[in-house]
Motif scaffolding. Structure first.
Motif, PDB file in Angstrom:
ATOM      1  N   ALA A 138      51.065  37.508  31.697  1.00  0.00           N
ATOM      2  CA  ALA A 138      52.215  38.537  31.859  1.00  0.00           C
ATOM      3  C   ALA A 138      53.640  37.964  31.644  1.00  0.00           C
ATOM      4  CB  ALA A 138      52.002  39.354  33.089  1.00  0.00           C
ATOM      5  N   ASP A 139      54.376  38.623  31.073  1.00  0.00           N
ATOM      6  CA  ASP A 139      55.768  38.270  30.692  1.00  0.00           C
ATOM      7  C   ASP A 139      56.710  38.712  31.609  1.00  0.00           C
ATOM      8  OD1 ASP A 139      58.012  37.124  29.854  1.00  0.00           O
ATOM      9  OD2 ASP A 139      58.145  38.184  27.813  1.00  0.00           O
ATOM     10  N   VAL A 140      56.963  38.258  32.836  1.00  0.00           N
ATOM     11  CA  VAL A 140      57.749  38.756  33.883  1.00  0.00           C
ATOM     12  C   VAL A 140      58.638  37.965  33.983  1.00  0.00           C
ATOM     13  CG1 VAL A 140      57.816  39.136  36.165  1.00  0.00           C
ATOM     14  CG2 VAL A 140      55.579  39.766  35.040  1.00  0.00           C
ATOM     15  N   PRO A 141      60.054  38.153  33.844  1.00  0.00           N
ATOM     16  CA  PRO A 141      61.241  37.605  34.120  1.00  0.00           C
ATOM     17  C   PRO A 141      61.414  36.932  35.711  1.00  0.00           C
ATOM     18  CG  PRO A 141      61.969  39.330  33.078  1.00  0.00           C
ATOM     19  CD  PRO A 141      60.730  39.639  33.459  1.00  0.00           C
ATOM     20  N   PHE A 142      61.765  35.853  36.016  1.00  0.00           N
ATOM     21  CA  PHE A 142      61.838  35.226  37.260  1.00  0.00           C
ATOM     22  C   PHE A 142      62.600  35.994  38.259  1.00  0.00           C
ATOM     23  CE2 PHE A 142      63.120  32.225  40.408  1.00  0.00           C
ATOM     24  CZ  PHE A 142      61.626  31.827  41.009  1.00  0.00           C
ATOM     25  N   LEU A 143      63.620  36.346  37.545  1.00  0.00           N
ATOM     26  CA  LEU A 143      64.760  37.088  38.530  1.00  0.00           C
ATOM     27  C   LEU A 143      64.047  38.584  39.049  1.00  0.00           C
ATOM     28  CD1 LEU A 143      68.231  36.290  37.055  1.00  0.00           C
ATOM     29  CD2 LEU A 143      67.329  35.566  39.303  1.00  0.00           C
ATOM     30  N   ALA A 144      63.377  39.145  38.031  1.00  0.00           N
ATOM     31  CA  ALA A 144      62.786  40.552  38.216  1.00  0.00           C
ATOM     32  C   ALA A 144      61.792  40.035  39.381  1.00  0.00           C
ATOM     33  CB  ALA A 144      62.087  40.916  36.956  1.00  0.00           C
ATOM     34  N   LEU A 150      57.387  33.079  46.707  1.00  0.00           N
ATOM     35  CA  LEU A 150      57.674  34.079  45.537  1.00  0.00           C
ATOM     36  C   LEU A 150      57.468  33.293  44.185  1.00  0.00           C
ATOM     37  CD1 LEU A 150      60.957  35.932  47.012  1.00  0.00           C
ATOM     38  CD2 LEU A 150      58.654  36.333  47.070  1.00  0.00           C
ATOM     39  N   LEU A 151      57.760  32.118  44.285  1.00  0.00           N
ATOM     40  CA  LEU A 151      57.257  31.346  42.829  1.00  0.00           C
ATOM     41  C   LEU A 151      55.603  31.293  42.876  1.00  0.00           C
ATOM     42  CD1 LEU A 151      58.185  29.305  40.677  1.00  0.00           C
ATOM     43  CD2 LEU A 151      58.151  27.393  42.423  1.00  0.00           C
ATOM     44  N   GLN A 152      55.205  31.301  43.763  1.00  0.00           N
ATOM     45  CA  GLN A 152      53.635  31.417  43.473  1.00  0.00           C
ATOM     46  C   GLN A 152      53.103  32.620  42.921  1.00  0.00           C
ATOM     47  OE1 GLN A 152      51.270  31.859  47.243  1.00  0.00           O
ATOM     48  NE2 GLN A 152      49.562  30.416  46.236  1.00  0.00           N
ATOM     49  N   GLN A 162      54.934  47.735  36.644  1.00  0.00           N
ATOM     50  CA  GLN A 162      54.320  48.584  35.498  1.00  0.00           C
ATOM     51  C   GLN A 162      55.250  48.367  34.342  1.00  0.00           C
ATOM     52  OE1 GLN A 162      56.043  51.639  34.573  1.00  0.00           O
ATOM     53  NE2 GLN A 162      54.696  51.764  32.842  1.00  0.00           N
ATOM     54  N   PRO A 163      56.781  48.063  34.540  1.00  0.00           N
ATOM     55  CA  PRO A 163      57.330  47.753  33.042  1.00  0.00           C
ATOM     56  C   PRO A 163      56.953  46.540  32.576  1.00  0.00           C
ATOM     57  CG  PRO A 163      58.892  48.498  34.938  1.00  0.00           C
ATOM     58  CD  PRO A 163      57.450  48.295  35.588  1.00  0.00           C
ATOM     59  N   TYR A 164      56.200  45.617  33.307  1.00  0.00           N
ATOM     60  CA  TYR A 164      55.885  44.266  32.559  1.00  0.00           C
ATOM     61  C   TYR A 164      54.240  44.193  32.314  1.00  0.00           C
ATOM     62  CZ  TYR A 164      60.841  43.454  34.416  1.00  0.00           C
ATOM     63  OH  TYR A 164      62.017  43.735  34.494  1.00  0.00           O
ATOM     64  N   LEU A 214      53.886  32.533  39.470  1.00  0.00           N
ATOM     65  CA  LEU A 214      52.958  31.651  38.736  1.00  0.00           C
ATOM     66  C   LEU A 214      51.823  32.656  38.412  1.00  0.00           C
ATOM     67  CD1 LEU A 214      53.683  28.192  40.154  1.00  0.00           C
ATOM     68  CD2 LEU A 214      54.418  29.164  38.243  1.00  0.00           C
ATOM     69  N   PHE A 215      51.269  33.467  39.363  1.00  0.00           N
ATOM     70  CA  PHE A 215      50.113  34.109  39.396  1.00  0.00           C
ATOM     71  C   PHE A 215      50.411  35.050  38.007  1.00  0.00           C
ATOM     72  CE2 PHE A 215      49.075  34.374  44.012  1.00  0.00           C
ATOM     73  CZ  PHE A 215      48.456  33.328  43.948  1.00  0.00           C
ATOM     74  N   THR A 216      51.532  35.602  37.827  1.00  0.00           N
ATOM     75  CA  THR A 216      51.935  36.578  36.547  1.00  0.00           C
ATOM     76  C   THR A 216      51.800  35.625  35.356  1.00  0.00           C
ATOM     77  OG1 THR A 216      54.180  36.251  36.626  1.00  0.00           O
ATOM     78  CG2 THR A 216      53.400  37.888  37.705  1.00  0.00           C
ATOM     79  N   LEU A 217      52.247  34.441  35.221  1.00  0.00           N
ATOM     80  CA  LEU A 217      51.959  33.528  34.122  1.00  0.00           C
ATOM     81  C   LEU A 217      50.383  33.305  33.896  1.00  0.00           C
ATOM     82  CD1 LEU A 217      54.643  30.552  34.765  1.00  0.00           C
ATOM     83  CD2 LEU A 217      54.754  32.662  33.005  1.00  0.00           C
ATOM     84  N   SER A 218      49.649  33.044  35.130  1.00  0.00           N
ATOM     85  CA  SER A 218      48.296  32.776  34.886  1.00  0.00           C
ATOM     86  C   SER A 218      47.532  34.102  34.076  1.00  0.00           C
ATOM     87  CB  SER A 218      47.716  32.542  35.973  1.00  0.00           C
ATOM     88  OG  SER A 218      47.461  33.490  36.956  1.00  0.00           O
TER      89      SER A 218
END
Length: 321
Positions: free
Chosen positions: A237-243, A225-227, A276-278, A230-234
């Motif tokens: 995209a601003d996705v909170p980790f808990l989300a 799930l961390l991977q 979609q929210p992020y 990290l895809f979203t960071l690459s």
């Protein structure tokens, strides 16, 4: 035939997705991606494979003439080859071939080897559900749909824990499943029931091994799930980790539905919808491509070792007819 149908369904869903998304915009998402985070996130396939191989070592008891039943290199090759087999053969044949290889390598009975693989897969599923429940409980924007999914996933987790922890409940469950199952599935349920009982006897007789495998499985799925985060960071995209802990397991579960080839299509659609929210749809589609790479990269890595295990898988299919 089933594999061809699943590939067709995957292609149909992807065509629908990309028909609604500007393909040039999707390419632009990758052009603007953070190359460092992209390399780091894709590179996590290596430690994930390593931890999974180490867990397989711990699952398998030492053979009488060796200090360890399966060395680390051999375990890695088996994990990679199983990933390749699961791509080209139906019914997760790679995992079944893994059980047969463990039987031959460790001088185990066939049912015990199968029970070890059953336990490995059960730990994977329960770890995924555990992280999903954790994330959903903390997910702030829960509507009726997310509350329903929270209850459903939590129910699946409780049911799985009961099956894993209570021999009496497991026996009752398989007995009821046998009564209502179609004739074609009754024999498979009987085999699974026997393997499940042997798995209970093996692992609950060694609580240290049980705790080690369970804890390792939870940690491995945290890395999975961390991977994805990290895809979203690459993709910037601003996705909170808990989300992400709530949303990524739901997308993975959608990909496990027996409708498509390796979850392609259903998982992509779920990622676009849930994130979609992020992120816009084009970024969600790019996330789907990267998430699919988590399955194809190990499968590619297993190609050099595929010949040996493909022959074994064919022998298994012939013997089961």
């Amino acid at each position: 035939m089933k594999r061809l149908i699943s590939i067709g369904v995957s292609l149909a869903i992807l065509l629908l997705i990309y028909w609604q998304i500007d393909f040039a915009e999707l390419l632009q998402v990758f052009r603007q991606s953070d190359r460092l985070w992209l390399a780091v996130s894709l590179g996590m396939v290596v430690p994930l494979t390593g931890f999974t191989a180490w867990r397989l070592q711990q699952l398998m008891p030492a053979s009488p003439d060796t200090t360890q039943g399966l060395d680390f290199g051999e375990s890695n090759r088996l994990i990679l080859a199983a990933s390749s087999l699961n791509m080209v053969l139906p019914s997760k044949m790679g995992d079944i071939a893994k059980a047969y290889f463990m039987r031959d390598r460790g001088h185990l009975t066939g049912s015990l080897a199968l029970s070890l693989v059953v336990f490995e897969k059960a730990c994977d599923m329960l770890s995924l559900l555990l992280w999903c429940v954790f994330g959903l409980l903390l997910y702030p924007a829960k509507d009726w749909l997310f509350w329903g999914m929270t209850v459903s996933v939590a129910t699946g987790l409780v049911l799985g824990l009961l099956l894993l922890g209570s021999p009496g409940f497991a026996q009752f469950f398989f007995k009821r499943a046998h009564q209502i199952a179609p004739k074609k599935l009754k024999l498979k349920i009987n085999k699974l029931s026997y393997s499940w009982k042997e798995m209970h006897d093996y692992f609950w007789g060694d609580r240290r091994r049980l705790s080690l495998i369970a804890g390792t499985s939870i940690f491995i799925w945290f890395l999975h799930l961390l991977q994805i985060w990290l895809f979203t960071l690459s993709l910037r995209a601003d996705v909170p980790f808990l989300a992400n802990l709530a949303l990524s397991p739901l997308a993975i579960l959608a990909g496990l539905l027996p409708l498509t080839f390796a979850g392609v299509g259903t998982r992509d659609a779920a990622l676009i919808a849930f994130y979609q929210p992020y992120m816009p749809a084009a970024v969600g589609a790019a996330l789907g491509v990267l998430t699919t790479s988590r399955y194809f990269l190990p499968a590619l890595g297993g190609l050099p070792f595929l010949g040996q295990y493909l022959k074994l898988a064919q022998e298994i299919r012939m013997s089961s007819k």
